[in-house]
Design a protein around this motif. Structure first.
Motif, PDB file in Angstrom:
ATOM      1  N   TYR A 151       0.821  -1.221   0.000  1.00 21.68           N
ATOM      2  CA  TYR A 151       0.000   0.000   0.000  1.00 21.68           C
ATOM      3  C   TYR A 151       0.859   1.279   0.000  1.00 21.68           C
ATOM      4  O   TYR A 151       0.840   2.064  -0.959  1.00 21.68           O
ATOM      5  N   ILE A 152       1.640   1.493   1.047  1.00 25.87           N
ATOM      6  CA  ILE A 152       2.375   2.767   1.149  1.00 25.87           C
ATOM      7  C   ILE A 152       3.579   2.749   0.201  1.00 25.87           C
ATOM      8  O   ILE A 152       3.900   3.758  -0.449  1.00 25.87           O
TER       9      ILE A 152
ATOM     10  N   ASP B 239      10.117  -7.434  -3.488  1.00 29.90           N
ATOM     11  CA  ASP B 239       8.903  -7.845  -2.768  1.00 29.90           C
ATOM     12  C   ASP B 239       8.731  -9.351  -2.862  1.00 29.90           C
ATOM     13  O   ASP B 239       9.167  -9.956  -3.848  1.00 29.90           O
ATOM     14  N   ASN B 240       8.110  -9.943  -1.857  1.00 30.49           N
ATOM     15  CA  ASN B 240       7.778 -11.374  -1.967  1.00 30.49           C
ATOM     16  C   ASN B 240       6.285 -11.575  -2.258  1.00 30.49           C
ATOM     17  O   ASN B 240       5.806 -12.704  -2.282  1.00 30.49           O
TER      18      ASN B 240
ATOM     19  N   SER C  55       3.748 -11.287  -0.508  1.00 33.24           N
ATOM     20  CA  SER C  55       2.948 -11.948   0.525  1.00 33.24           C
ATOM     21  C   SER C  55       1.693 -11.145   0.825  1.00 33.24           C
ATOM     22  O   SER C  55       0.625 -11.712   1.058  1.00 33.24           O
ATOM     23  N   THR C  56       1.802  -9.824   0.819  1.00 32.14           N
ATOM     24  CA  THR C  56       0.598  -8.983   0.934  1.00 32.14           C
ATOM     25  C   THR C  56       0.552  -7.931  -0.183  1.00 32.14           C
ATOM     26  O   THR C  56      -0.439  -7.227  -0.314  1.00 32.14           O
TER      27      THR C  56
ATOM     28  N   ASP D  43      12.376 -13.118  -0.956  1.00 31.88           N
ATOM     29  CA  ASP D  43      11.950 -12.960   0.432  1.00 31.88           C
ATOM     30  C   ASP D  43      13.141 -12.497   1.265  1.00 31.88           C
ATOM     31  O   ASP D  43      14.204 -13.126   1.221  1.00 31.88           O
ATOM     32  N   LEU D  44      12.952 -11.456   2.036  1.00 31.77           N
ATOM     33  CA  LEU D  44      14.050 -10.904   2.847  1.00 31.77           C
ATOM     34  C   LEU D  44      14.583 -11.907   3.864  1.00 31.77           C
ATOM     35  O   LEU D  44      15.705 -11.767   4.347  1.00 31.77           O
TER      36      LEU D  44
ATOM     37  N   PHE E  71      10.090  -0.662   3.235  1.00 32.49           N
ATOM     38  CA  PHE E  71       8.688  -0.782   3.674  1.00 32.49           C
ATOM     39  C   PHE E  71       8.333  -2.210   4.078  1.00 32.49           C
ATOM     40  O   PHE E  71       7.373  -2.417   4.814  1.00 32.49           O
TER      41      PHE E  71
ATOM     42  N   ASN F 154      10.306 -12.386  10.087  1.00 27.18           N
ATOM     43  CA  ASN F 154      10.028 -11.587   8.892  1.00 27.18           C
ATOM     44  C   ASN F 154      10.551 -10.154   9.031  1.00 27.18           C
ATOM     45  O   ASN F 154      11.238  -9.639   8.148  1.00 27.18           O
TER      46      ASN F 154
ATOM     47  N   TYR G 270       4.077  -6.682  17.162  1.00 28.69           N
ATOM     48  CA  TYR G 270       4.363  -5.862  15.979  1.00 28.69           C
ATOM     49  C   TYR G 270       5.189  -4.628  16.355  1.00 28.69           C
ATOM     50  O   TYR G 270       6.239  -4.358  15.766  1.00 28.69           O
TER      51      TYR G 270
ATOM     52  N   LYS H 215       9.151  -3.450  15.395  1.00 30.62           N
ATOM     53  CA  LYS H 215       9.515  -2.157  14.778  1.00 30.62           C
ATOM     54  C   LYS H 215      10.586  -1.458  15.615  1.00 30.62           C
ATOM     55  O   LYS H 215      11.528  -0.875  15.077  1.00 30.62           O
TER      56      LYS H 215
ATOM     57  N   ALA I 122      -2.037   5.455   8.189  1.00 32.45           N
ATOM     58  CA  ALA I 122      -2.036   5.767   6.757  1.00 32.45           C
ATOM     59  C   ALA I 122      -3.449   5.566   6.220  1.00 32.45           C
ATOM     60  O   ALA I 122      -4.130   4.605   6.602  1.00 32.45           O
TER      61      ALA I 122
ATOM     62  N   HIS J 251      -5.789  -4.658   1.473  1.00 28.44           N
ATOM     63  CA  HIS J 251      -5.199  -5.665   2.350  1.00 28.44           C
ATOM     64  C   HIS J 251      -6.196  -6.806   2.544  1.00 28.44           C
ATOM     65  O   HIS J 251      -7.401  -6.591   2.516  1.00 28.44           O
TER      66      HIS J 251
END
Ligand code: NAD
Length: 321
Positions: free
Chosen positions: A11-12, A31-32, A34-35, A50-51, A72, A91, A140, A144, A170, A183
């Motif tokens: 999204y962002i 990007d992987n 996943s979302t 994938d990171l 992101f 992740n 979460y 961060k 956001a 999402h």
């Protein structure tokens, strides 16, 4: 300039890619999916990896040169993070350690990172500034904060510079309707209210109506996604000229209650929205509103879409498209 954007299909990230392209920068999305969504990548160069896989990450990025990295990519569902902590640490935290390792090997020394107001935990003041204590109340937010700490340590150890942007909520969609929020599952208030309005989602649940606020519902700070995207461009310009680690809040500086948002959604949709009143969710603070003075002063950033009406109308235009 040539930038790597992790999570650029999300999204962002996708709105920031759009802003970078519009100002003439080159972009590679990592990007992987996943979302994230392929439709959100607008024909940009994509590295699908994938990171969490350091070996694949290293080989996928070998020989690349970037002037900076926008990071992101992360998982960001609060309830899921509490149910699957190790998945979130793998992740978000381990993925970021891998990315930093490969970036430093390749001499990409400028980072702009997506952090969150979730690092603050329960607010002690009406407006939250960057020097507010950081005591996250969910996994979460803890991931961060750990990612921020890692970047700060790397900046202290070598010539590396990073900015952590702590976003509040956001919201909204690109004004040309080319991109927007999508999402699955969706946990955010505005898209869920608008999905209920358009008939493509369940009736909206309003979680808690007995908070100590004027109308009994929680108060949050909504920041338009295009304003967020612009802040990233300014942050990258800043970080390329300043060594070290800095943190900036990104928010509107105004609080809107869930009922305010719900009414704005009804006005944008031109209809009443089916809804039910539910219990409070565990860990939802009464109010979360930013003090974003530092970003305004130091990054010379000014949000343009500060009115709730405009934010919601852009989201409704996207939802109905
Ligand atoms: N949406 C908000 O209101 C909000 C608020 C505060 C912070 N943030 C943070 O901003 C960032 C972007 O949020 P968003 O709403 O755009 O999320 P999003 O889920 O739409 O985008 C995240 C992107 O990262 C990718 N990704 C996730 N894990 C990955 C991995 N291991 N390897 C490669 N790619 C991976 C996903 O596929 C997706 O494209 C996240 O870091 C989130 O924590 C978002």
């Amino acid at each position: 300039m040539n930038y790597l954007v992790t999570g650029g299909a999300g999204y962002i990230g996708s709105h920031t890619v759009k802003a970078l392209i519009e100002r003439g920068d080159d972009v590679t999305i990592l990007d992987n999916f996943s979302t994230g969504h392929r439709w959100a990548t607008q024909g940009q160069r994509i590295i699908e990896v994938d990171l969490r896989d350091l070996h694949l990450l290293r080989s996928a990025l070998s020989g690349e040169t970037f002037d900076g990295v926008f990071h992101f990519a992360a998982k960001s569902l609060v309830a899921e993070s509490n149910q699957r902590p190790l998945f979130y640490y793998q992740n978000n935290v381990a993925g970021t350690a891998n990315l930093l390792e490969v970036a430093i090997e390749n001499n990409w020394m400028h980072f702009v990172f997506s952090s969150s107001a979730a690092v603050y935990g329960t607010p002690e003041t009406a407006l939250i500034a960057e020097d507010h204590s950081t005591l996250p109340i969910n996994v979460y937010g803890k991931t961060k904060l750990a990612m921020e700490g890692m970047m700060q340590d790397v900046c202290a150890a070598q010539e590396f510079s990073a900015i952590s942007l702590r976003y509040f909520n956001a919201a909204g969609a690109a004004l040309d309707c080319s991109l927007g929020e999508s999402h699955e599952p969706e946990t955010h208030l505005i898209p869920n209210a608008l999905k209920a309005a358009s008939g493509s989602g369940q009736p909206l649940t309003i979680f808690g109506y007995d908070y100590p606020t004027p109308d009994g519902t929680c108060i949050r700070d909504y920041i338009h996604v295009e304003d967020l995207a612009n802040a990233h461009l300014k942050a990258m310009d800043y970080v390329r000229n300043h060594q070290g680690f800095e943190v900036f809040n990104l928010g509107n500086g105004q609080g809107f209650s869930v009922k305010d948002v719900f009414s704005a959604c009804e006005r944008a949709a031109g209809k009443s929205i089916p809804h039910v009143l539910g219990d409070r969710r565990k860990g939802d603070p009464t109010s979360l509103v930013s003090d974003a003075t530092k970003a305004r002063k130091i990054l010379a950033w000014e949000p343009l879409h500060t009115k709730l009406e405009g934010i919601v109308e852009s989201a409704w235009a996207w939802e109905t498209k």
